[in-house]
Structures are given as structure tokens and as C-alpha cells.
Design a protein around this motif. Structure first.
Motif, PDB file in Angstrom:
ATOM      1  N   THR A 137     -42.553  30.004 -36.628  1.00 62.72           N
ATOM      2  CA  THR A 137     -42.640  30.219 -35.303  1.00 62.72           C
ATOM      3  C   THR A 137     -41.674  31.062 -34.615  1.00 62.72           C
ATOM      4  OG1 THR A 137     -41.098  28.426 -34.674  1.00 62.72           O
ATOM      5  CG2 THR A 137     -43.240  27.865 -34.732  1.00 62.72           C
ATOM      6  N   GLY A 138     -40.943  31.550 -35.356  1.00 64.50           N
ATOM      7  CA  GLY A 138     -40.020  32.654 -34.990  1.00 64.50           C
ATOM      8  C   GLY A 138     -38.829  32.022 -33.967  1.00 64.50           C
ATOM      9  N   GLU A 139     -38.806  30.576 -33.815  1.00 61.50           N
ATOM     10  CA  GLU A 139     -37.886  29.989 -32.923  1.00 61.50           C
ATOM     11  C   GLU A 139     -36.727  29.406 -33.819  1.00 61.50           C
ATOM     12  OE1 GLU A 139     -38.322  29.629 -29.621  1.00 61.50           O
ATOM     13  OE2 GLU A 139     -39.920  30.719 -29.793  1.00 61.50           O
ATOM     14  N   PRO A 140     -35.401  29.253 -33.014  1.00 59.85           N
ATOM     15  CA  PRO A 140     -34.448  28.896 -33.828  1.00 59.85           C
ATOM     16  C   PRO A 140     -34.326  27.445 -34.183  1.00 59.85           C
ATOM     17  CG  PRO A 140     -33.895  29.480 -31.382  1.00 59.85           C
ATOM     18  CD  PRO A 140     -35.214  29.777 -31.799  1.00 59.85           C
ATOM     19  N   LEU A 141     -35.257  26.813 -33.458  1.00 65.25           N
ATOM     20  CA  LEU A 141     -35.383  25.119 -33.579  1.00 65.25           C
ATOM     21  C   LEU A 141     -36.788  24.842 -34.210  1.00 65.25           C
ATOM     22  CD1 LEU A 141     -33.570  23.759 -30.551  1.00 65.25           C
ATOM     23  CD2 LEU A 141     -32.709  23.868 -32.933  1.00 65.25           C
ATOM     24  N   ARG A 142     -37.052  23.906 -35.061  1.00 67.18           N
ATOM     25  CA  ARG A 142     -38.008  23.458 -35.210  1.00 67.18           C
ATOM     26  C   ARG A 142     -38.330  21.820 -35.278  1.00 67.18           C
ATOM     27  NH1 ARG A 142     -37.771  22.275 -41.314  1.00 67.18           N
ATOM     28  NH2 ARG A 142     -35.756  23.115 -41.900  1.00 67.18           N
ATOM     29  N   LEU A 143     -39.200  21.098 -35.131  1.00 73.66           N
ATOM     30  CA  LEU A 143     -39.485  19.877 -35.254  1.00 73.66           C
ATOM     31  C   LEU A 143     -39.426  19.391 -36.627  1.00 73.66           C
ATOM     32  CD1 LEU A 143     -42.734  19.183 -32.900  1.00 73.66           C
ATOM     33  CD2 LEU A 143     -40.110  18.937 -32.282  1.00 73.66           C
ATOM     34  N   CYS A 144     -38.757  18.191 -36.848  1.00 73.97           N
ATOM     35  CA  CYS A 144     -38.713  17.723 -38.183  1.00 73.97           C
ATOM     36  C   CYS A 144     -40.070  17.386 -38.880  1.00 73.97           C
ATOM     37  CB  CYS A 144     -37.935  16.189 -38.459  1.00 73.97           C
ATOM     38  SG  CYS A 144     -39.129  14.743 -37.576  1.00 73.97           S
ATOM     39  N   PRO A 145     -40.272  17.369 -40.263  1.00 76.01           N
ATOM     40  CA  PRO A 145     -41.603  16.901 -40.741  1.00 76.01           C
ATOM     41  C   PRO A 145     -42.212  15.997 -40.290  1.00 76.01           C
ATOM     42  CG  PRO A 145     -40.029  17.765 -42.370  1.00 76.01           C
ATOM     43  CD  PRO A 145     -39.288  17.429 -41.280  1.00 76.01           C
ATOM     44  N   GLU A 146     -43.498  15.884 -39.888  1.00 74.09           N
ATOM     45  CA  GLU A 146     -44.275  14.753 -39.236  1.00 74.09           C
ATOM     46  C   GLU A 146     -44.100  13.463 -40.058  1.00 74.09           C
ATOM     47  OE1 GLU A 146     -47.839  15.102 -36.369  1.00 74.09           O
ATOM     48  OE2 GLU A 146     -48.675  15.379 -38.345  1.00 74.09           O
ATOM     49  N   ARG A 147     -43.973  13.587 -41.465  1.00 71.38           N
ATOM     50  CA  ARG A 147     -43.948  12.467 -42.258  1.00 71.38           C
ATOM     51  C   ARG A 147     -42.648  11.602 -41.924  1.00 71.38           C
ATOM     52  NH1 ARG A 147     -42.422  16.705 -45.513  1.00 71.38           N
ATOM     53  NH2 ARG A 147     -40.520  16.558 -46.631  1.00 71.38           N
ATOM     54  N   TRP A 148     -41.713  12.233 -41.680  1.00 75.32           N
ATOM     55  CA  TRP A 148     -40.451  11.556 -41.230  1.00 75.32           C
ATOM     56  C   TRP A 148     -40.540  10.620 -40.077  1.00 75.32           C
ATOM     57  CZ3 TRP A 148     -35.739  15.499 -41.410  1.00 75.32           C
ATOM     58  CH2 TRP A 148     -35.659  16.091 -42.525  1.00 75.32           C
ATOM     59  N   LEU A 149     -41.858  10.761 -39.341  1.00 78.56           N
ATOM     60  CA  LEU A 149     -41.829  10.012 -38.020  1.00 78.56           C
ATOM     61  C   LEU A 149     -42.533   8.714 -38.176  1.00 78.56           C
ATOM     62  CD1 LEU A 149     -43.011  12.853 -35.715  1.00 78.56           C
ATOM     63  CD2 LEU A 149     -40.710  11.901 -35.781  1.00 78.56           C
ATOM     64  N   GLY A 150     -42.760   8.300 -39.424  1.00 79.85           N
ATOM     65  CA  GLY A 150     -43.584   7.091 -39.494  1.00 79.85           C
ATOM     66  C   GLY A 150     -44.938   7.061 -39.118  1.00 79.85           C
ATOM     67  N   LYS A 151     -45.495   6.392 -38.075  1.00 77.78           N
ATOM     68  CA  LYS A 151     -46.767   6.239 -37.426  1.00 77.78           C
ATOM     69  C   LYS A 151     -46.975   7.336 -36.351  1.00 77.78           C
ATOM     70  CE  LYS A 151     -47.588   1.558 -38.600  1.00 77.78           C
ATOM     71  NZ  LYS A 151     -47.897   0.207 -38.122  1.00 77.78           N
TER      72      LYS A 151
END
Length: 178
Positions: A137-151
Motif C-alpha cells: 500500500t505504500g503506507e507505514p502501517l498495515r493490518l495484521c493478517p486476516e487469519r489472526w482475527l479468528g472469525k
């Protein structure tokens, strides 16, 4: 290992985590209620004994040698299974030491802490640093991998983090980027 002052009353250090085989970020916050450590691991000498330890997510139960250990009620059950005694299980609206506030996330039991004096957000794993070369994304932050979120999904995570956009945030403190 050295402390870096990020803002008045807010210091950060990194320490090696044997299980994860990487450096992890730890925070020290001076508050009216005493020294608060967030997700600490082996505090540097001279830091002093903390009054409180706040844990963002149960995976971050590292060095919890404090009089009072705080974690979200859902995380406290998982922490007990890891041998960590949480003296103050809380929910999002409960008062925390030093005026720190907890914001729940879409990841069960994980919170993000708002440090109002320092205008900083302390994040466990739901937001990650993108590294020296920002990823896709060119951004300094990113969301964690979706698999870490459970449901939950990334959309659920974005929705849960949306209240943070209303805060006068000057800095977002994440673990060191890979």
C-alpha cells in the motif's frame, strides 16, 4: 538495550524474544498512578519497578512483575492458562491507571491503548509496521493478517479501530517492523 524517549513520560525499548526469535517493542509510561509498562519484556536497568503492567493481547504476557497486572477480561482467561495472574481484568469502559483508555478490537481479547498525555496509541498485533520499505500500500502501517482475527475480517477490524480516528493521535506505537 536502551530506552528511547518518544515523548515526555513515554519511553520505548526493544528486547529479544526467544520464542519468536525477534526483537519486540515494550513501552514505559510515567503516569500519576506510577510507572506503567505495556507488553514488557526484560525492562532495562534503571527503569524502576512498575506499579502496573498492561497487556494488549494474551500473546504478549512477557515480564509481568508488577503489583498490578491489567488485561482485557477475555484475554485474562487465556493468560491464566499461561500462568499469568491478572489482578485487574477489565472491559473497555473500565478506568485504567494514569487515565489510559482501552479500545477493543475485532480480535478477541485484544485491545489498543490510548495514552492521552502523549497523544499516542499503543498497539499489540492488530496493526503492524510496514518496515523500512512500505509494502503493497505504500503506507507505514498495515493490518495484521486476516487469519489472526479468528472469525473476524479485515472489515471488522477496520470498524473496530474507527473510534481511534476521532482521537488527536500524534503517534502510533507498533512492534518493530520486520
Amino acid at each position: 538495550m536502551s530506552l528511547t524517549e518518544i515523548a515526555p513520560g513515554l519511553r520505548r525499548w526493544t528486547a529479544w524474544h526467544d520464542e519468536w526469535q525477534e526483537d519486540v517493542g515494550c513501552l514505559a509510561v510515567e503516569t500519576d498512578d506510577g510507572l506503567v509498562l505495556i507488553d514488557p519484556l526484560d525492562p532495562p536497568r534503571g527503569l524502576g519497578r512498575p506499579e502496573h503492567v498492561l497487556i494488549t493481547v494474551h500473546w504478549h504476557a512477557r515480564s509481568t512483575k508488577a503489583r498490578d497486572v491489567w488485561a482485557h477480561r477475555r484475554a485474562s482467561r487465556m493468560l491464566a492458562n499461561r500462568g499469568v495472574e491478572v489482578s485487574h481484568p477489565f472491559t473497555a469502559d473500565d478506568p485504567l491507571p494514569g487515565g489510559i483508555e482501552a479500545f477493543p478490537t475485532a480480535r478477541p481479547g485484544e485491545v489498543v491503548y490510548w495514552l492521552p498525555r502523549q497523544r499516542a496509541v499503543a498497539v499489540g498485533d492488530v496493526l503492524l509496521g510496514a518496515g523500512a520499505k512500505p509494502r503493497d500500500t505504500g503506507e507505514p502501517l498495515r493490518l495484521c493478517p486476516e487469519r489472526w482475527l479468528g472469525k473476524a475480517t479485515h472489515d471488522d477490524l477496520r470498524d473496530s479501530l474507527a473510534p481511534l480516528l476521532e482521537l488527536p493521535v500524534a503517534r502510533v506505537l507498533v512492534r518493530p517492523a520486520e
